[in-house]
Motif scaffolding. Structure first.
Motif, PDB file in Angstrom:
ATOM      1  N   GLU A 228     107.503  71.518  18.925  1.00 57.23           N
ATOM      2  CA  GLU A 228     108.343  72.263  17.986  1.00 57.23           C
ATOM      3  C   GLU A 228     107.471  73.089  17.051  1.00 57.23           C
TER       4      GLU A 228
ATOM      5  N   ILE B 150     106.755  73.747  13.596  1.00 57.50           N
ATOM      6  CA  ILE B 150     107.071  73.084  12.345  1.00 57.50           C
ATOM      7  C   ILE B 150     106.675  73.976  11.182  1.00 57.50           C
TER       8      ILE B 150
ATOM      9  N   VAL C  64     101.502  77.269  20.328  1.00 59.60           N
ATOM     10  CA  VAL C  64     102.759  76.560  20.055  1.00 59.60           C
ATOM     11  C   VAL C  64     103.928  77.549  20.143  1.00 59.60           C
TER      12      VAL C  64
HETATM   13  N1  LIG Z   1     103.823  75.394  13.339  1.00 59.77           N
HETATM   14  C1  LIG Z   1     103.270  74.361  13.994  1.00 59.77           C
HETATM   15  N2  LIG Z   1     103.992  73.251  14.240  1.00 59.77           N
HETATM   16  C2  LIG Z   1     103.443  72.219  14.880  1.00 59.77           C
HETATM   17  N3  LIG Z   1     102.190  72.148  15.297  1.00 59.77           N
HETATM   18  C3  LIG Z   1     101.412  73.199  15.089  1.00 59.77           C
HETATM   19  C4  LIG Z   1     101.913  74.368  14.432  1.00 59.77           C
HETATM   20  N4  LIG Z   1     100.930  75.265  14.352  1.00 59.77           N
HETATM   21  C5  LIG Z   1      99.858  74.693  14.951  1.00 59.77           C
HETATM   22  N5  LIG Z   1     100.123  73.456  15.391  1.00 59.77           N
HETATM   23  C6  LIG Z   1      99.178  72.540  16.052  1.00 59.77           C
HETATM   24  O1  LIG Z   1      97.866  72.966  15.702  1.00 59.77           O
HETATM   25  C7  LIG Z   1      97.001  73.006  16.812  1.00 59.77           C
HETATM   26  C8  LIG Z   1      96.509  74.412  17.025  1.00 59.77           C
HETATM   27  O2  LIG Z   1      97.576  75.211  17.457  1.00 59.77           O
HETATM   28  P1  LIG Z   1      97.411  76.285  18.637  1.00 59.77           P
HETATM   29  O3  LIG Z   1      96.541  75.752  19.703  1.00 59.77           O
HETATM   30  O4  LIG Z   1      98.760  76.759  18.987  1.00 59.77           O
HETATM   31  O5  LIG Z   1      96.624  77.395  17.810  1.00 59.77           O
HETATM   32  P2  LIG Z   1      96.071  78.809  18.284  1.00 59.77           P
HETATM   33  O6  LIG Z   1      96.560  79.798  17.301  1.00 59.77           O
HETATM   34  O7  LIG Z   1      96.415  79.016  19.707  1.00 59.77           O
HETATM   35  O8  LIG Z   1      94.507  78.624  18.091  1.00 59.77           O
HETATM   36  P3  LIG Z   1      93.270  79.371  18.853  1.00 59.77           P
HETATM   37  O9  LIG Z   1      93.275  80.799  18.394  1.00 59.77           O
HETATM   38  O10 LIG Z   1      92.075  78.644  18.324  1.00 59.77           O
HETATM   39  O11 LIG Z   1      93.507  79.200  20.292  1.00 59.77           O
HETATM   40  C9  LIG Z   1      97.787  72.478  17.996  1.00 59.77           C
HETATM   41  O12 LIG Z   1      97.468  71.136  18.208  1.00 59.77           O
HETATM   42  C10 LIG Z   1      99.232  72.639  17.564  1.00 59.77           C
HETATM   43  O13 LIG Z   1     100.018  71.618  18.107  1.00 59.77           O
END
Ligand SMILES: Nc1ncnc2c1ncn2[C@@H]1O[C@H](COP(=O)(O)OP(=O)(O)OP(=O)(O)O)[C@@H](O)[C@H]1O
Ligand SMILES: [Mg+2]
Length: 449
Positions: free
Chosen positions: A138, A140, A175
């Motif tokens: 989700e 969040i 996410v």
């Molecule tokens: N809004 C959110 N709600 C729930 N979990 C989140 C949220 N934002 C980030 N996370 C959690 O934080 C971690 C990093 O998120 P994610 O991998 O989507 O980031 P990213 O922007 O793709 O990072 P990168 O640029 O380093 O790849 C994950 O484990 C994710 O589950």
């Protein structure tokens, strides 16, 4: 790789085992299907080679049994010349391939490798799908911005347009991408992520487009690329800013023409996967600097979702923290019920340059070490350097009204200079002012060293 060989002929077992060893493949032999049933239950194999005609239980019944038991292991059947109709029934029962005796061991190795790779890919896809559909994914957040993003994602249900997700590292781009997929009409089709920056440039093209057998030295069998694997679902191109220029042209063509050509082929294959891209780079800047094609940028930028850094939506920290805490409680079998007021304050003050991912790491460590009901402030190991900076400089906290605009400006400049280790060009870029303006403000505030 470990293979189970089942054949009543000692010769074939020994020869095959020797040949596989040369290829660094472990083999276990069994002379009949009954003992093979026991072996396969007690150890993990990547593939099975089974003879068709054997005394006692024959190959066909063995294959049937393996599938009934729910083993998903790839099976190659060995049949004598003349047993072709049996070979066909074997395929029906769930064997993936067959070879005819006398066979060339090299042929078997090629088939084995292709089957095992395909099975691994299927396993990954399944895991990805489960992840994409689980509630752990989700989005969040209670901040205005995250609520808007959630609403926006819900509105994307009926389109298949390309989406570009931008934001600093760890802000939750993946996410959001998974949620777009989960909410789409193709949620039951695969979500296929590929990290462009993580694949060597010369492999990237074949990963994406696939190739035909013989397309280049080492192309021993056909390989299906990510565009095709994601068919009907979503292809998530992570770190799109790292895509080499030569491939950018090819991606643009796929987006315009909705088809691809595998390497070493001339046949056009229609592609219907939805493309979601993400990057932590400033693509507009990359375009200006000639590192990203302008036409591709405009083609990708149809629907844009920007996720602000966590320090600009601090209201989200408490909800994220408690959801992360309950996840780690579950994983580590703990029952910590929350954070002390000081601990939560400490989290809310910290700038989290690693965003949500850094918050997760901090909480994970705290959960490991906490024996009490609440996580204490002292158990949150924040990078002391950033923490001090945050404490010393004024924090852009919305609840803090008693600050003058000048003070805010000064604190923003100090922060930017510290973050870029005194590099004025980069600090100015971040502050969205010219380098000249920055220098004159540095004088004005007496910040020059
Ligand atoms: N809004 C959110 N709600 C729930 N979990 C989140 C949220 N934002 C980030 N996370 C959690 O934080 C971690 C990093 O998120 P994610 O991998 O989507 O980031 P990213 O922007 O793709 O990072 P990168 O640029 O380093 O790849 C994950 O484990 C994710 O589950
Ligand atoms: Mg990511």
């Amino acid at each position: 790789m470990k293979v189970l060989i089942i054949d009543d002929e000692l010769n074939i077992r020994e020869q095959m085992k020797k040949y596989l060893l040369l290829e660094n493949i472990d083999a276990v032999c069994s002379e009949n299907a009954l003992s093979a049933q026991k072996i396969i239950r007690e150890s993990i194999f990547d593939a099975v080679l089974v003879d068709l005609k054997m005394p006692g239980m024959d190959g066909l019944s063995f294959i049937k049994w393996v599938r009934q038991e729910g083993f998903r292991i790839p099976i190659i059947m060995i049949s004598a010349y003349g047993d072709i109709s049996d070979a066909v029934s074997a395929l029906k029962e769930g064997a993936q391939d067959y070879v005819v005796k006398p066979f060339n061991p090299e042929e078997i190795v090629i088939k084995l490798k292709a089957l095992v790779e395909a099975q691994n890919l299927r396993n990954i896809m399944e895991l990805e799908n489960r992840k994409a559909n689980s509630s752990e994914n989700e989005i969040i957040g209670i901040s205005n911005h995250m609520q808007k993003i959630r609403e926006f994602v819900n509105r994307l249900t009926n389109t298949t347009s390309t989406v570009l997700i931008t934001g600093e590292s760890g802000t939750g781009k993946e996410v959001v991408a998974r949620n777009i997929h989960k909410n789409s009409t193709s949620a039951s089709s695969p979500f296929v992520p590929i990290n462009i920056g993580g694949v060597l440039d010369n492999l990237l093209e074949s990963e994406l487009f696939g190739y035909e057998k013989g397309a280049f030295t080492g192309a021993l069998s056909r390989k299906i690329g990510m565009f095709e694997i994601a068919s009907g679902g979503t292809l998530f191109l992570d770190e799109i800013g790292d895509m080499p220029m030569s491939l950018q042209v090819k991606l643009l063509r796929v987006l315009q023409e909705h088809c691809i050509i595998r390497l070493g082929s001339t046949q056009l294959i229609p592609i219907n996967a939805r493309i979601i891209c993400a990057t932590n780079k400033n693509l507009e800047e990359e375009v200006k600097n000639g590192k990203f094609r302008e036409d591709l940028f405009y083609r990708l930028n149809v629907i844009r979702i920007n996720i602000p850094p966590l320090r600009e939506r601090k209201e989200d920290i408490p909800v994220l923290a408690s959801s992360i805490l309950s996840r780690f409680n579950r994983m580590m079998g703990k029952k910590i019920s929350g954070f002390t007021v000081e601990a939560m304050d400490k989290l809310k003050k910290y700038p989290f340059y690693g965003n949500v991912r850094e918050l997760e790491n901090v909480i994970e460590r705290a959960v490991i070490f906490t024996d009490t009901d609440l996580i204490q402030s002292s158990e949150l190991e924040l990078s002391s350097e950033f923490y001090k900076k945050a404490e010393n400089s004024l924090i852009l906290d919305k609840s803090n009204n008693a600050v003058s605009l000048k003070d805010l400006e000064k604190s923003a400049i100090i922060n930017a200079l510290e973050r870029w280790e005194g590099n004025r060009t980069k600090a100015a870029l971040e502050l969205k002012i010219s380098r000249r303006t920055l220098i004159s403000k540095i004088h004005e505030f007496g910040l020059d060293l």
